[in-house]
Design an enzyme around this catalytic site. Structure first.
Site, PDB file in Angstrom:
ATOM      1  N   CYS A 154     -17.718   8.551  -5.196  1.00  0.00           N
ATOM      2  CA  CYS A 154     -17.365   8.776  -3.785  1.00  0.00           C
ATOM      3  C   CYS A 154     -17.006  10.249  -3.553  1.00  0.00           C
ATOM      4  O   CYS A 154     -16.229  10.835  -4.307  1.00  0.00           O
ATOM      5  CB  CYS A 154     -16.193   7.890  -3.390  1.00  0.00           C
ATOM      6  SG  CYS A 154     -15.772   8.066  -1.647  1.00  0.00           S
ATOM      7  N   CYS A 184     -15.517  -9.896   4.889  1.00  0.00           N
ATOM      8  CA  CYS A 184     -14.772  -8.661   5.107  1.00  0.00           C
ATOM      9  C   CYS A 184     -15.521  -7.546   4.375  1.00  0.00           C
ATOM     10  O   CYS A 184     -16.137  -7.801   3.335  1.00  0.00           O
ATOM     11  CB  CYS A 184     -13.358  -8.812   4.540  1.00  0.00           C
ATOM     12  SG  CYS A 184     -12.382  -7.290   4.614  1.00  0.00           S
ATOM     13  N   CYS A 188      -8.387  -5.177   9.315  1.00  0.00           N
ATOM     14  CA  CYS A 188      -7.531  -5.265   8.133  1.00  0.00           C
ATOM     15  C   CYS A 188      -7.094  -3.832   7.853  1.00  0.00           C
ATOM     16  O   CYS A 188      -7.926  -2.981   7.527  1.00  0.00           O
ATOM     17  CB  CYS A 188      -8.327  -5.841   6.967  1.00  0.00           C
ATOM     18  SG  CYS A 188      -7.453  -5.772   5.386  1.00  0.00           S
ATOM     19  N   CYS A 207      -7.363   7.446  -6.040  1.00  0.00           N
ATOM     20  CA  CYS A 207      -8.555   6.616  -6.239  1.00  0.00           C
ATOM     21  C   CYS A 207      -9.385   7.023  -7.459  1.00  0.00           C
ATOM     22  O   CYS A 207      -9.870   8.156  -7.547  1.00  0.00           O
ATOM     23  CB  CYS A 207      -9.427   6.668  -4.999  1.00  0.00           C
ATOM     24  SG  CYS A 207     -10.870   5.599  -5.172  1.00  0.00           S
ATOM     25  N   CYS A 228     -14.331 -10.180   0.355  1.00  0.00           N
ATOM     26  CA  CYS A 228     -14.349  -8.786   0.800  1.00  0.00           C
ATOM     27  C   CYS A 228     -15.303  -7.977  -0.074  1.00  0.00           C
ATOM     28  O   CYS A 228     -15.250  -8.084  -1.300  1.00  0.00           O
ATOM     29  CB  CYS A 228     -12.956  -8.183   0.694  1.00  0.00           C
ATOM     30  SG  CYS A 228     -11.709  -9.134   1.536  1.00  0.00           S
ATOM     31  N   CYS A 265      -9.384  11.012  -2.127  1.00  0.00           N
ATOM     32  CA  CYS A 265      -8.138  10.237  -2.048  1.00  0.00           C
ATOM     33  C   CYS A 265      -7.426  10.316  -3.408  1.00  0.00           C
ATOM     34  O   CYS A 265      -7.993   9.913  -4.431  1.00  0.00           O
ATOM     35  CB  CYS A 265      -8.439   8.790  -1.692  1.00  0.00           C
ATOM     36  SG  CYS A 265      -9.534   8.648  -0.263  1.00  0.00           S
ATOM     37  N   ARG A 321      -0.540  -8.825   3.477  1.00  0.00           N
ATOM     38  CA  ARG A 321      -1.084  -9.072   2.144  1.00  0.00           C
ATOM     39  C   ARG A 321      -0.345  -8.270   1.082  1.00  0.00           C
ATOM     40  O   ARG A 321      -0.228  -7.053   1.171  1.00  0.00           O
ATOM     41  CB  ARG A 321      -2.573  -8.732   2.094  1.00  0.00           C
ATOM     42  CG  ARG A 321      -3.163  -8.979   0.704  1.00  0.00           C
ATOM     43  CD  ARG A 321      -4.669  -8.824   0.660  1.00  0.00           C
ATOM     44  NE  ARG A 321      -5.295  -9.676   1.623  1.00  0.00           N
ATOM     45  CZ  ARG A 321      -6.228  -9.277   2.486  1.00  0.00           C
ATOM     46  NH1 ARG A 321      -6.641  -8.043   2.478  1.00  0.00           N
ATOM     47  NH2 ARG A 321      -6.731 -10.120   3.350  1.00  0.00           N
TER      48      ARG A 321
HETATM   49  S1  SF4 Z   1     -10.374   5.290  -1.545  1.00  0.00           S
HETATM   50 FE1  SF4 Z   1     -11.827   5.952  -3.158  1.00  0.00          FE
HETATM   51  S2  SF4 Z   1     -13.739   4.953  -2.602  1.00  0.00           S
HETATM   52 FE2  SF4 Z   1     -12.436   4.901  -0.769  1.00  0.00          FE
HETATM   53  S3  SF4 Z   1     -12.933   6.743   0.380  1.00  0.00           S
HETATM   54 FE3  SF4 Z   1     -11.204   7.297  -0.952  1.00  0.00          FE
HETATM   55  S4  SF4 Z   1     -12.162   8.138  -2.822  1.00  0.00           S
HETATM   56 FE4  SF4 Z   1     -13.751   7.000  -1.700  1.00  0.00          FE
END
Ligand code: SF4
Length: 331
Positions: A70, A145, A205, A77, A114, A74, A277
């Site tokens: 990705c 979802c 959600c 993540c 999901c 984040c 949740r």
């Molecule tokens: S949480 Fe992870 S998968 Fe989702 S947008 Fe952020 S970096 Fe990408």
């Protein structure tokens, strides 16, 4: 009478437990967080009982249909390309494989399935395939979802037409703390996608993650933002950070479990009709903490050994816990 008693009595007296409000001030939300613990839990449980059967827990299963690689950053993540976490990038799963997982989830007692993809936003050709998955899962009799990143209004409309019931898009934290966690998109981007999802008629959600180095004030800001959305999300996942080696948050200070329980309770009180949740982080959570979360008004869990790429309690362990607590899956 001391100040604390006065505050508690005022909150109990002035708050209509049946009101669904969208005008929570931060001072009010702060007052809830600061209630004596027994008072907070009593109020959350009282509101919970007026809106839900307190013995029922909604069970969702989450499948990563497209893992890793990705472009977003984040900080929590393991799927971000920015961090070396050992998660390998994979292509979008085939339709048959997704449907086989959905059938297994249904057989194991899930009512909602999901599908998560590690994208900044879906390309239209990918969305064609996801729409087929949504239609196929729906045809199995499961609620559907998806969490696919940012959506345009048109994409949200296409997902709705395919049969999507819920779209997950978390606000993650307070507006103030957001920039310390993600730099590749803005809080407003999140709110815009949530608006497109609502306009398309898909249930929302939306929740956040605690334990990301945020202050108590940030947790207040996150709950106040969620509770003041034009409509409350139908599902509010509250996640405890799962620390993953290689991510910037791998070695931060853990949140006190009681502060986590308080966050659940305040979500329950401020969003009385939403399903709250108890989401990521249960793998490392003691049974007693999870029991307190249910008492505080959590009434949904993710079920299955994996949450996208991070571990989750095995199904048997979850069923034993629900049995011990006398809780049953929500139909
Ligand atoms: S949480 Fe992870 S998968 Fe989702 S947008 Fe952020 S970096 Fe990408």
């Amino acid at each position: 009478m001391d100040d604390r008693t006065t505050l508690t009595e005022r909150l109990v007296r002035d708050t209509d437990p049946d009101a669904v409000r969208h005008d929570w001030t931060r001072a009010e939300v702060r007052s809830l967080f600061e209630l004596p613990f027994p008072e907070l839990i009593f109020r959350a449980q009282s509101i919970h009982r007026r809106n839900f059967d307190p013995t029922e827990v909604q069970i969702s299963t989450l499948l990563s249909i497209k893992t890793g690689g990705c472009p977003e950053d984040c900080a929590y993540c393991p799927q971000s390309v920015h961090y070396d976490t050992g998660v390998k990038a994979e292509k979008l799963m085939a339709l048959d494989a997704v449907l086989a997982e959905a059938r297994a989830a249904k057989d194991a007692g899930a009512s909602r399935f999901c599908m998560g993809a590690a994208w900044r936003e879906p390309k239209d050709r990918d969305l064609d395939k996801v729409c087929e998955m949504v239609a196929g899962v729906k045809a199995l009799g499961l609620e559907t979802c998806a969490t696919l990143g940012m959506l345009t209004g048109n994409q949200a409309g296409r997902l709705k037409a395919a049969g999507l019931d819920y779209y997950n898009h978390n606000l993650d934290t307070s507006p103030e703390h957001y920039g310390a966690i993600i730099t590749t998109r803005t809080y407003q981007d999140r709110l815009d996608t949530l608006g497109h999802v609502r306009t398309a008629g898909i249930h929302v959600c939306c929740g956040g993650i605690v334990g990301m180095g945020e202050s108590a004030e940030d947790r207040i800001g996150m709950i106040a933002t969620l509770a003041n959305l034009p409509e409350h999300p139908e599902s509010v996942p509250i996640n405890m950070l799962v620390k993953v080696e290689g991510t910037p948050l791998a070695h931060g200070q853990a949140i006190d479990p009681l502060d986590f329980v308080r966050t659940i309770a305040v979500a329950r009180i401020t969003m009385p009709k939403s399903v709250v949740r108890l989401s990521a982080g249960r793998e490392d959570m003691r049974e007693e903490t999870q029991a307190l979360c249910f008492l505080a008004g959590a009434n949904s869990i993710f079920y299955g050994p994996k949450l996208l790429t991070t571990p989750n309690p095995e199904r048997d362990r979850d069923m034993r816990l629900l049995d011990k607590l006398g809780l049953v899956p929500m139909e």
